[in-house]
Design an enzyme around this catalytic site. Structure first.
Site, PDB file in Angstrom:
ATOM      1  N   CYS A  24       5.512  -0.153   7.152  1.00 17.32           N
ATOM      2  CA  CYS A  24       5.264   1.037   6.347  1.00 17.32           C
ATOM      3  C   CYS A  24       6.509   1.359   5.520  1.00 17.32           C
ATOM      4  O   CYS A  24       7.612   1.330   6.050  1.00 17.32           O
ATOM      5  CB  CYS A  24       4.955   2.205   7.294  1.00 17.32           C
ATOM      6  SG  CYS A  24       4.612   3.747   6.444  1.00 17.32           S
ATOM      7  N   LEU A  25       6.317   1.658   4.246  1.00 13.48           N
ATOM      8  CA  LEU A  25       7.465   1.964   3.376  1.00 13.48           C
ATOM      9  C   LEU A  25       8.200   3.226   3.832  1.00 13.48           C
ATOM     10  O   LEU A  25       9.362   3.415   3.504  1.00 13.48           O
ATOM     11  CB  LEU A  25       7.018   2.113   1.918  1.00 13.48           C
ATOM     12  CG  LEU A  25       6.558   0.821   1.224  1.00 13.48           C
ATOM     13  CD1 LEU A  25       6.117   1.116  -0.197  1.00 13.48           C
ATOM     14  CD2 LEU A  25       7.643  -0.246   1.239  1.00 13.48           C
ATOM     15  N   HIS A  33      -4.596   1.977   7.563  1.00 18.85           N
ATOM     16  CA  HIS A  33      -3.196   2.413   7.641  1.00 18.85           C
ATOM     17  C   HIS A  33      -2.930   3.548   6.643  1.00 18.85           C
ATOM     18  O   HIS A  33      -2.374   4.587   7.001  1.00 18.85           O
ATOM     19  CB  HIS A  33      -2.273   1.219   7.353  1.00 18.85           C
ATOM     20  CG  HIS A  33      -0.810   1.573   7.310  1.00 18.85           C
ATOM     21  ND1 HIS A  33       0.090   1.123   8.255  1.00 18.85           N
ATOM     22  CD2 HIS A  33      -0.103   2.331   6.430  1.00 18.85           C
ATOM     23  CE1 HIS A  33       1.292   1.619   7.955  1.00 18.85           C
ATOM     24  NE2 HIS A  33       1.204   2.333   6.845  1.00 18.85           N
ATOM     25  N   GLU A  34      -3.345   3.345   5.405  1.00 15.30           N
ATOM     26  CA  GLU A  34      -3.085   4.354   4.364  1.00 15.30           C
ATOM     27  C   GLU A  34      -3.896   5.621   4.600  1.00 15.30           C
ATOM     28  O   GLU A  34      -3.431   6.723   4.331  1.00 15.30           O
ATOM     29  CB  GLU A  34      -3.381   3.794   2.968  1.00 15.30           C
ATOM     30  CG  GLU A  34      -2.538   2.596   2.545  1.00 15.30           C
ATOM     31  CD  GLU A  34      -1.037   2.775   2.751  1.00 15.30           C
ATOM     32  OE1 GLU A  34      -0.549   3.910   2.657  1.00 15.30           O
ATOM     33  OE2 GLU A  34      -0.355   1.773   3.028  1.00 15.30           O
ATOM     34  N   HIS A  49      -2.253   8.141   6.752  1.00 16.06           N
ATOM     35  CA  HIS A  49      -1.271   8.979   6.052  1.00 16.06           C
ATOM     36  C   HIS A  49      -1.921  10.242   5.488  1.00 16.06           C
ATOM     37  O   HIS A  49      -1.321  11.308   5.486  1.00 16.06           O
ATOM     38  CB  HIS A  49      -0.632   8.207   4.887  1.00 16.06           C
ATOM     39  CG  HIS A  49       0.456   7.252   5.305  1.00 16.06           C
ATOM     40  ND1 HIS A  49       1.609   7.669   5.915  1.00 16.06           N
ATOM     41  CD2 HIS A  49       0.560   5.905   5.180  1.00 16.06           C
ATOM     42  CE1 HIS A  49       2.379   6.612   6.152  1.00 16.06           C
ATOM     43  NE2 HIS A  49       1.761   5.526   5.721  1.00 16.06           N
ATOM     44  N   GLN A 107       3.437   9.817   0.605  1.00 18.31           N
ATOM     45  CA  GLN A 107       4.680   9.048   0.771  1.00 18.31           C
ATOM     46  C   GLN A 107       5.633   9.241  -0.408  1.00 18.31           C
ATOM     47  O   GLN A 107       6.806   8.874  -0.320  1.00 18.31           O
ATOM     48  CB  GLN A 107       4.372   7.559   0.963  1.00 18.31           C
ATOM     49  CG  GLN A 107       3.723   7.281   2.320  1.00 18.31           C
ATOM     50  CD  GLN A 107       3.451   5.802   2.502  1.00 18.31           C
ATOM     51  OE1 GLN A 107       2.440   5.298   2.055  1.00 18.31           O
ATOM     52  NE2 GLN A 107       4.380   5.100   3.142  1.00 18.31           N
ATOM     53  N   GLY A 161       0.824  -1.191   0.000  1.00 21.37           N
ATOM     54  CA  GLY A 161       0.000   0.000   0.000  1.00 21.37           C
ATOM     55  C   GLY A 161       0.862   1.246   0.000  1.00 21.37           C
ATOM     56  O   GLY A 161       2.008   1.207   0.455  1.00 21.37           O
TER      57      GLY A 161
HETATM   58 ZN   LIG Z   1       2.464   3.621   5.756  1.00 20.95          ZN
END
Ligand SMILES: [Zn+2]
Length: 171
Positions: A98-99, A140-141, A144, A50, A45
């Site tokens: 998380c990236l 989660h996304e 952000h 990001q 995701g």
């Molecule tokens: Zn994340």
């Protein structure tokens, strides 16, 4: 095109992303860049912020099974623009990563069942209902988009431990 991922504690991750109003070529190229970037990092995701773009857009592509040789198909990617929760209920705990905080995995509590309203890349209104891992990934996304990252959900003690280790690692 693969873009650089914004890494914690970069201040951009705290930005509240703005609603998408134009479903044009610029949005499509953003979504395509997000896909390329997510794939290159083997993520499941990614939110637009990001890669440094403060727009309410996120993508998710969950592999169908856990083996390493699963083929990720672009057409399976869920593109979610301007999402709004209609329902959020129950609770469950799953390990998240998380990236933007690579290599960190923590158990995070989330709602178990969600109903979400959103728009696709053409501005068409859609609804999704889920009570599996997709529901977790969406939550989660969506954090952000509101300038939050998952480690903010940890207990104070665990958060302190994380910050200490993160600083040490990134010296
Ligand atoms: Zn994340």
């Amino acid at each position: 095109m693969v873009q650089d991922i914004v890494i914690y504690p970069d201040k951009r991750l705290k930005q509240i992303s703005k609603e998408v109003t134009e479903f044009n070529e610029e949005l499509h190229s953003l979504l395509n860049d997000m896909y390329d970037t997510m794939l290159s990092k083997k993520g499941v995701g990614l939110a637009a912020i990001q890669i440094g773009v403060a727009k309410r857009a996120l993508i998710i592509n969950l592999p169908e099974d856990d083996s390493d040789d699963v083929i990720i198909k672009k057409e399976d990617t869920l593109e979610i623009i301007n999402p709004i929760f209609i329902t959020k209920e129950g609770s469950c705990k799953h390990q998240e990563g998380c990236l933007s905080i690579p290599g960190v995995y923590e158990d995070i509590e989330r709602a178990e069942h969600i109903v979400l309203e959103y728009q696709d890349r053409y501005g068409k209104k859609k609804t999704i209902e889920n009570n599996e891992f997709l529901a977790i990934a969406i939550q989660h996304e969506m954090d952000h988009l509101d300038g939050k990252v998952f480690i903010e959900k940890l207990s104070i003690l665990k958060r302190k431990k994380f910050e200490k280790e993160w600083k040490k690692r990134n010296k």
